[in-house]
Scaffold this motif. Structure first.
Motif, PDB file in Angstrom:
ATOM      1  N   LEU A  40       1.015  -1.243  -0.006  1.00 25.63           N
ATOM      2  CA  LEU A  40      -0.059  -0.108   0.041  1.00 25.63           C
ATOM      3  C   LEU A  40       0.761   1.266   0.110  1.00 25.63           C
ATOM      4  N   LEU A  41       2.084   1.270   0.873  1.00 28.48           N
ATOM      5  CA  LEU A  41       2.723   2.591   1.156  1.00 28.48           C
ATOM      6  C   LEU A  41       4.037   2.644   0.728  1.00 28.48           C
ATOM      7  N   LYS A  42       4.651   1.518   0.155  1.00 28.35           N
ATOM      8  CA  LYS A  42       5.838   1.723  -0.042  1.00 28.35           C
ATOM      9  C   LYS A  42       6.254   1.259  -1.536  1.00 28.35           C
ATOM     10  N   LYS A  43       5.273   0.500  -2.328  1.00 26.23           N
ATOM     11  CA  LYS A  43       5.663   0.193  -3.651  1.00 26.23           C
ATOM     12  C   LYS A  43       4.762   0.666  -4.604  1.00 26.23           C
ATOM     13  N   PRO A  44       5.433   1.026  -5.653  1.00 29.12           N
ATOM     14  CA  PRO A  44       4.453   1.546  -6.805  1.00 29.12           C
ATOM     15  C   PRO A  44       3.358   0.679  -7.175  1.00 29.12           C
ATOM     16  N   SER A  45       2.301   1.195  -7.969  1.00 31.68           N
ATOM     17  CA  SER A  45       1.379   0.304  -8.398  1.00 31.68           C
ATOM     18  C   SER A  45       2.083  -0.612  -9.634  1.00 31.68           C
ATOM     19  N   LYS A  46       1.560  -1.921  -9.842  1.00 30.19           N
ATOM     20  CA  LYS A  46       2.043  -2.291 -11.027  1.00 30.19           C
ATOM     21  C   LYS A  46       1.786  -1.561 -12.308  1.00 30.19           C
ATOM     22  N   LYS A  47       2.770  -1.777 -13.455  1.00 28.71           N
ATOM     23  CA  LYS A  47       2.675  -0.985 -14.493  1.00 28.71           C
ATOM     24  C   LYS A  47       1.204  -1.195 -15.534  1.00 28.71           C
ATOM     25  N   GLU A  48       0.761  -2.305 -15.360  1.00 29.83           N
ATOM     26  CA  GLU A  48      -0.593  -2.723 -16.129  1.00 29.83           C
ATOM     27  C   GLU A  48      -1.785  -1.784 -15.333  1.00 29.83           C
ATOM     28  N   LEU A  49      -1.677  -1.986 -13.811  1.00 26.10           N
ATOM     29  CA  LEU A  49      -2.523  -1.300 -13.055  1.00 26.10           C
ATOM     30  C   LEU A  49      -2.494   0.368 -13.445  1.00 26.10           C
ATOM     31  N   PHE A  50      -1.192   0.680 -13.095  1.00 21.46           N
ATOM     32  CA  PHE A  50      -0.949   2.367 -13.335  1.00 21.46           C
ATOM     33  C   PHE A  50      -1.494   2.595 -14.516  1.00 21.46           C
ATOM     34  N   ALA A  51      -1.263   2.101 -15.823  1.00 20.64           N
ATOM     35  CA  ALA A  51      -1.638   2.483 -17.080  1.00 20.64           C
ATOM     36  C   ALA A  51      -3.107   2.662 -17.182  1.00 20.64           C
ATOM     37  N   LYS A  52      -3.982   1.847 -16.562  1.00 14.87           N
ATOM     38  CA  LYS A  52      -5.539   1.907 -16.603  1.00 14.87           C
ATOM     39  C   LYS A  52      -5.999   3.018 -15.739  1.00 14.87           C
ATOM     40  N   LEU A  53      -5.343   3.672 -15.024  1.00 14.37           N
ATOM     41  CA  LEU A  53      -5.942   4.349 -13.780  1.00 14.37           C
ATOM     42  C   LEU A  53      -6.399   5.862 -14.517  1.00 14.37           C
ATOM     43  N   SER A  54      -6.970   6.539 -14.190  1.00 15.27           N
ATOM     44  CA  SER A  54      -7.474   7.911 -14.477  1.00 15.27           C
ATOM     45  C   SER A  54      -6.263   9.024 -14.443  1.00 15.27           C
ATOM     46  N   PRO A  55      -6.028   9.952 -15.012  1.00 16.52           N
ATOM     47  CA  PRO A  55      -4.908  10.877 -14.518  1.00 16.52           C
ATOM     48  C   PRO A  55      -4.977  11.292 -13.164  1.00 16.52           C
ATOM     49  N   TYR A 114      -2.540  10.383  -7.650  1.00 13.77           N
ATOM     50  CA  TYR A 114      -2.690   9.910  -6.366  1.00 13.77           C
ATOM     51  C   TYR A 114      -1.949   8.600  -6.148  1.00 13.77           C
ATOM     52  N   GLY A 115      -1.551   8.055  -6.863  1.00 12.01           N
ATOM     53  CA  GLY A 115      -0.608   7.075  -6.707  1.00 12.01           C
ATOM     54  C   GLY A 115       0.906   7.288  -6.456  1.00 12.01           C
ATOM     55  N   LEU A 116       1.237   8.454  -7.138  1.00  8.63           N
ATOM     56  CA  LEU A 116       2.337   9.052  -6.777  1.00  8.63           C
ATOM     57  C   LEU A 116       2.340   9.597  -5.464  1.00  8.63           C
ATOM     58  N   TYR A 117       1.349  10.484  -5.161  1.00  8.04           N
ATOM     59  CA  TYR A 117       1.150  10.675  -3.630  1.00  8.04           C
ATOM     60  C   TYR A 117       1.353   9.938  -2.756  1.00  8.04           C
ATOM     61  N   LEU A 118       0.749   8.599  -2.903  1.00  2.00           N
ATOM     62  CA  LEU A 118       0.983   7.644  -1.991  1.00  2.00           C
ATOM     63  C   LEU A 118       2.319   7.187  -1.567  1.00  2.00           C
ATOM     64  N   GLN A 119       3.023   7.154  -2.792  1.00  2.00           N
ATOM     65  CA  GLN A 119       4.494   6.773  -2.601  1.00  2.00           C
ATOM     66  C   GLN A 119       5.211   7.723  -1.823  1.00  2.00           C
ATOM     67  N   ASP A 120       4.840   9.066  -1.998  1.00  2.00           N
ATOM     68  CA  ASP A 120       5.482  10.038  -1.114  1.00  2.00           C
ATOM     69  C   ASP A 120       5.058  10.111   0.459  1.00  2.00           C
ATOM     70  N   LEU A 121       3.662   9.722   0.619  1.00  2.73           N
ATOM     71  CA  LEU A 121       3.429   9.498   1.968  1.00  2.73           C
ATOM     72  C   LEU A 121       3.988   8.489   2.496  1.00  2.73           C
ATOM     73  N   GLY A 122       4.103   7.264   1.746  1.00  2.00           N
ATOM     74  CA  GLY A 122       4.804   6.138   2.277  1.00  2.00           C
ATOM     75  C   GLY A 122       6.289   6.556   2.831  1.00  2.00           C
ATOM     76  N   SER A 123       6.666   7.351   2.127  1.00  4.02           N
ATOM     77  CA  SER A 123       8.423   7.573   2.561  1.00  4.02           C
ATOM     78  C   SER A 123       8.354   8.233   3.767  1.00  4.02           C
ATOM     79  N   LYS A 124       7.104   8.645   4.724  1.00  4.75           N
ATOM     80  CA  LYS A 124       7.027   9.066   5.988  1.00  4.75           C
ATOM     81  C   LYS A 124       6.788   8.253   6.929  1.00  4.75           C
ATOM     82  N   VAL A 125       6.673   6.963   6.425  1.00  6.61           N
ATOM     83  CA  VAL A 125       5.952   5.936   7.248  1.00  6.61           C
ATOM     84  C   VAL A 125       7.200   4.916   7.515  1.00  6.61           C
TER      85      VAL A 125
END
Length: 296
Positions: free
Chosen positions: A75-90, A95-106
């Protein structure tokens, strides 16, 4: 007492979630979905972390079972799989990139055995070191009735009183079986309390005799809201209970150690301007799904 800036928050999430069985057999209750005010589906733990960060916390320690490490890292440390990320809305890609930034504080901390809430808090001792910290429950989320978030309000009170702070809300006598209860003397009416006693889930009879606060209706009491700012001295009392194997209801509890901390250093209570949503019970979780998105 020297005043310190509160930079760290601790969120214990290593329990079994027995009250939400059988769902918690496959999904941690802290990962149950909620819908926020923006209409975004997110796991409960994410809303709690965001509450902490919005209050100025820079590091968040989550106390987990070792077997759950991969779940929280995904959830907090790993990026989404490429296949999933490609299907996400902009918007969701952002928000996925924001999650990784949030995870860096955890930081993930581990409770090897599930020996109670007090024991889970003690597992953060080495990470906290000699600093005050914000303690948050892993199954409570909040909305504020003021411009400041609930966590910000409690941290502000700590800076004012320079001692441990327990957040409070009013509850009817019939609800005392659910929460810790306090009594004390108002320093600011209906806002800041000098706590003179803490009691974990008291009976109605005990509360009426010993825990009523002057000026409040006979059937209403001040109960814990789920946010605490604690000095590191709390770990001394937790360690004492653990080393002496002093258990309450079979586990190492926090509230009796809070009472020891109050006796040694003093403690303030603060009536939060906001609402608390408990997702740890089926009925409460169902009501959260209805009320939380519209509470902003």
């Amino acid at each position: 007492m020297q005043k310190h800036q509160v930079k760290k928050a601790v969120i214990p999430v290593a329990g079994f979630g027995t009250r939400l069985f059988p769902a918690t057999k496959v999904v941690k209750k802290e990962l149950f979905p909620i819908i926020d005010g923006d209409g975004r589906a997110k796991p409960v733990i994410l809303a709690i972390i965001e509450e902490a960060i919005s209050a100025g916390i820079t590091e968040v320690g989550i106390v987990v079972q070792p077997d759950d490490k991969e779940i929280f890292e995904n959830l907090l440390k790993k990026p989404s799989k490429k296949e999933l990320f490609a299907k996400l809305s902009p918007q969701n890609q952002e928000y996925g990139l924001y999650l990784q930034d949030l995870g860096s504080k955890v930081t993930l901390l581990f409770q090897e055995e599930q020996l109670g809430y007090g024991h889970a808090v003690f597992c953060a001792k080495d990470w906290i070191q000699n600093e005050p910290f914000l303690l948050m429950l892993g199954d409570h989320i909040y909305t504020s009735d003021s411009e400041k978030s609930c966590a910000s309000q409690v941290l502000d009170i700590y800076q004012r009183v320079n001692q441990s702070v327990v957040s409070l809300t009013t509850m009817s006598a019939e609800m005392l079986y659910k929460a810790g209860c306090v009594t004390g003397i108002w320093q600011e009416l209906n806002s800041i309390l000098k706590i003179t006693q803490l009691s974990e889930k008291p009976t109605i009879e005990y509360a009426q005799r010993h825990l009523h606060v002057e000026g409040m209706p006979e059937n209403e009491f001040l109960c814990m809201f789920g946010l605490y700012v604690l000095t590191p001295r709390i770990f001394d009392f937790l360690a004492e209970h653990i080393h002496q194997n002093f258990r309450e209801r079979g586990e190492f509890q926090l509230t009796s150690c809070l009472e020891r901390l109050r006796q040694e250093e003093g403690m303030a209570g603060y009536v939060v301007k906001g609402k608390c949503f408990d997702v740890g019970l089926p009925d409460a979780y169902r009501q959260t799904m209805i009320d939380f998105p519209t509470a902003f």
